[in-house]
Design an enzyme around this catalytic site. Structure first.
Site, PDB file in Angstrom:
ATOM      1  N   HIS A  50       0.820  -1.228   0.000  1.00 46.00           N
ATOM      2  CA  HIS A  50       0.000   0.000   0.000  1.00 46.00           C
ATOM      3  C   HIS A  50       0.851   1.275   0.000  1.00 46.00           C
ATOM      4  CE1 HIS A  50       0.494   0.390   4.341  1.00 46.00           C
ATOM      5  NE2 HIS A  50      -0.374  -0.539   4.655  1.00 46.00           N
ATOM      6  N   HIS A  57      -5.557  -8.313  14.716  1.00 45.66           N
ATOM      7  CA  HIS A  57      -5.570  -7.051  13.954  1.00 45.66           C
ATOM      8  C   HIS A  57      -6.351  -7.297  12.663  1.00 45.66           C
ATOM      9  CE1 HIS A  57      -4.229  -3.484  11.952  1.00 45.66           C
ATOM     10  NE2 HIS A  57      -3.112  -3.936  11.439  1.00 45.66           N
ATOM     11  N   GLU A  61      -6.452  -5.616   9.766  1.00 45.08           N
ATOM     12  CA  GLU A  61      -5.982  -5.182   8.449  1.00 45.08           C
ATOM     13  C   GLU A  61      -5.866  -6.408   7.524  1.00 45.08           C
ATOM     14  OE1 GLU A  61      -2.673  -2.435   8.488  1.00 45.08           O
ATOM     15  OE2 GLU A  61      -3.093  -1.858   6.418  1.00 45.08           O
ATOM     16  N   ASP A  98      -3.925  -7.708   5.409  1.00 40.07           N
ATOM     17  CA  ASP A  98      -2.746  -8.569   5.254  1.00 40.07           C
ATOM     18  C   ASP A  98      -2.712  -9.676   6.313  1.00 40.07           C
ATOM     19  OD1 ASP A  98      -2.335  -6.290   6.888  1.00 40.07           O
ATOM     20  OD2 ASP A  98      -0.173  -6.549   6.859  1.00 40.07           O
ATOM     21  N   HIS A 116      -1.561  -0.249  15.248  1.00 38.90           N
ATOM     22  CA  HIS A 116      -1.740   1.063  14.710  1.00 38.90           C
ATOM     23  C   HIS A 116      -3.174   1.286  14.194  1.00 38.90           C
ATOM     24  CE1 HIS A 116      -1.266  -0.062  10.233  1.00 38.90           C
ATOM     25  NE2 HIS A 116      -1.240  -1.177  10.894  1.00 38.90           N
ATOM     26  N   ASP A 121       1.577  -6.138  14.267  1.00 35.70           N
ATOM     27  CA  ASP A 121       2.519  -5.330  13.474  1.00 35.70           C
ATOM     28  C   ASP A 121       3.698  -4.778  14.288  1.00 35.70           C
ATOM     29  OD1 ASP A 121       1.266  -5.585  11.020  1.00 35.70           O
ATOM     30  OD2 ASP A 121      -0.004  -3.832  11.328  1.00 35.70           O
ATOM     31  N   TYR A 168      10.419  -0.008   9.385  1.00 36.03           N
ATOM     32  CA  TYR A 168       9.004  -0.353   9.590  1.00 36.03           C
ATOM     33  C   TYR A 168       8.370   0.631  10.571  1.00 36.03           C
ATOM     34  CZ  TYR A 168       4.876  -3.237  10.166  1.00 36.03           C
ATOM     35  OH  TYR A 168       3.586  -3.679  10.173  1.00 36.03           O
ATOM     36  N   HIS A 220       4.992  -9.617  10.955  1.00 40.32           N
ATOM     37  CA  HIS A 220       5.819  -9.490   9.738  1.00 40.32           C
ATOM     38  C   HIS A 220       7.277  -9.718  10.131  1.00 40.32           C
ATOM     39  CE1 HIS A 220       2.655  -7.684   7.247  1.00 40.32           C
ATOM     40  NE2 HIS A 220       2.409  -6.825   8.215  1.00 40.32           N
TER      41      HIS A 220
HETATM   42 FE1  FEO Z   1      -1.497  -3.244   9.991  1.00 39.75          FE
HETATM   43 FE2  FEO Z   1       0.467  -5.794   8.805  1.00 39.75          FE
HETATM   44  O1  FEO Z   1      -1.061  -4.733   8.981  1.00 39.75           O
END
Ligand code: FEO
Length: 395
Positions: A21, A75, A77, A79, A140, A159, A185, A216
């Site tokens: 993104h 989370h 999001e 991903d 976040h 994250d 990051y 990640h």
């Molecule tokens: Fe906030 Fe890895 O997504």
């Protein structure tokens, strides 16, 4: 891939992703998922939608799919949640757990229903595995949560503490430069939430942590846990090195001459980065680690060049802490770029400590004047210090 007895990495490696993104991921990334097995079994976090089958196959290599009792979503999001519909369909006995803010978001994204767990709630899996949920709102996203495995002292930190790195190594101590990747990051994802990060770190005081498993990149264990936690505290407090980054764009070479003049005068280490030749993520990693930020653009159509405008938008949204900013550039018959830089500094919380603008071509007089301004920023550091030796000085 074993993390400790009863805890395994199930993630997938996205070797070829280069645009996350808008965040340029030159080293790819991973979407980490973990299997925790006691008497009951839980999968912690899912992966991006295209990798759902790969995740399911990884689970099936280790455990019968009908033996998975829980899927924890830390989370929402995509991903980490995109694979949830396919995953839940493959796990006939699994209950989806998330925090109260995450549950409606997961339903909106994917039409899946989660049971909301409370902050501090414990889930006993048996066999020496107890999960505890720790809400971390706005780290976040509003829905963010950590899951803590009490007996093994493992923090599944979604994250936070992550890095965009695709590699076969699993632990940070096996990979050179993991902390730099964590800094990048942090600069690009976590930086606007520095106050939240500090609050979360404070809340973790007294929680023994042997291992941090982010969603990640690489896993932090041993001394690396303290290393990355301390680094997060420093970044969130705005601690930066005595160094500078000069970020600029140029049209006919004038602003570039100014950038080079600044570089020639700096008494601290620096990086010179032309915006169109560097990606935003790399530039923000330099901003994070530098105390001084010089940003320059010529004026085009009463504003900055488009690439510089994109950088300024990114900068002000990420709100770096405790930076000293210097705006510079060239203009022709009308200005605008310098004000745009100063406005971005103001909106992004960067302290303006100097500015310089020249007309059309930067002359040698312009360069001289600019260098004097730059030198004045460091004048106290440049004065020779007279050191009085004590009587015990040993030379
Ligand atoms: Fe906030 Fe890895 O997504």
């Amino acid at each position: 891939m074993k993390i400790v007895d009863g805890v395994e990495w199930l993630g997938v490696t996205d070797w070829n992703i280069r645009d996350f993104h808008g965040y340029e991921t030159r080293k790819g990334t991973t979407y980490n998922s973990y299997l925790v097995r006691g008497e009951k079994a839980a999968v912690i976090d899912a992966v991006k939608k295209p990798f759902a089958k790969q995740l399911i196959a990884s689970i099936e290599e280790k455990i019968s799919l009908d033996e998975v009792d829980y899927v924890v979503s830390n989370h929402a999001e995509p991903d980490h949640s995109g694979a949830l519909p396919e995953l839940l369909a493959a796990l006939p006995n699994a209950e989806l757990l998330s925090d109260a803010k995450c549950a409606p978001t997961l339903e909106k994204y994917w039409g899946v229903k989660a049971r909301a767990v409370a902050d501090g709630e414990r889930l006993v899996l048996g066999g020496g595995k107890t999960l505890r949920f720790i809400e971390t709102p706005m780290l976040h996203w509003p829905d963010s949560m950590f899951t803590y495995l009490e007996e093994d002292q493992i923090l599944f930190s979604m994250d936070a503490f992550g890095q965009h790195v695709a590699c076969s190594e699993r632990f940070a101590d096996q990979y050179s430069g993991a902390l730099n990747e964590a800094a990048k990051y942090y600069a690009n994802i976590v930086m606007p939430f520095a106050a939240v990060a500090l609050r979360v770190l404070d809340g973790l005081r007294g929680v023994p942590i042997k291992t941090i498993c982010p969603s990640h990149g690489l896993v932090w264990r041993g001394d690396d846990v303290e290393r990355v936690a301390s680094a997060y505290a420093s970044w969130a407090n705005g601690v930066a090195q005595e160094r500078a980054v000069i970020i600029y764009d140029s049209m006919w070479g004038s602003t570039e001459r100014l950038a080079q003049a600044i570089a020639e005068e700096l008494p601290v280490p620096y990086r010179l980065m032309r915006i169109r030749d560097n990606d935003l993520a790399e530039m923000m990693a330099e901003v994070l680690q530098s105390k001084y930020l010089f940003v320059g653009s010529p004026t085009l159509n009463n504003g900055p060049l488009p690439a510089a405008a994109a950088f300024l938008t990114y900068l002000r949204g990420l709100r770096p802490k405790a930076k000293k900013g210097f705006a510079f550039g060239s203009r022709g018959w009308g200005g605008g770029a310098l004000n745009a830089v100063k406005q971005a500094f103001e909106l992004g919380g960067v302290e303006l400590v100097g500015e310089f603008e020249c007309d059309y071509r930067a002359s040698s007089e312009n360069e001289k004047e600019l260098k004097q301004k730059v030198a004045s920023l460091f004048s106290t550091k440049q004065k020779p210090r007279i050191v009085k030796l004590g009587k015990n000085a040993n030379f």
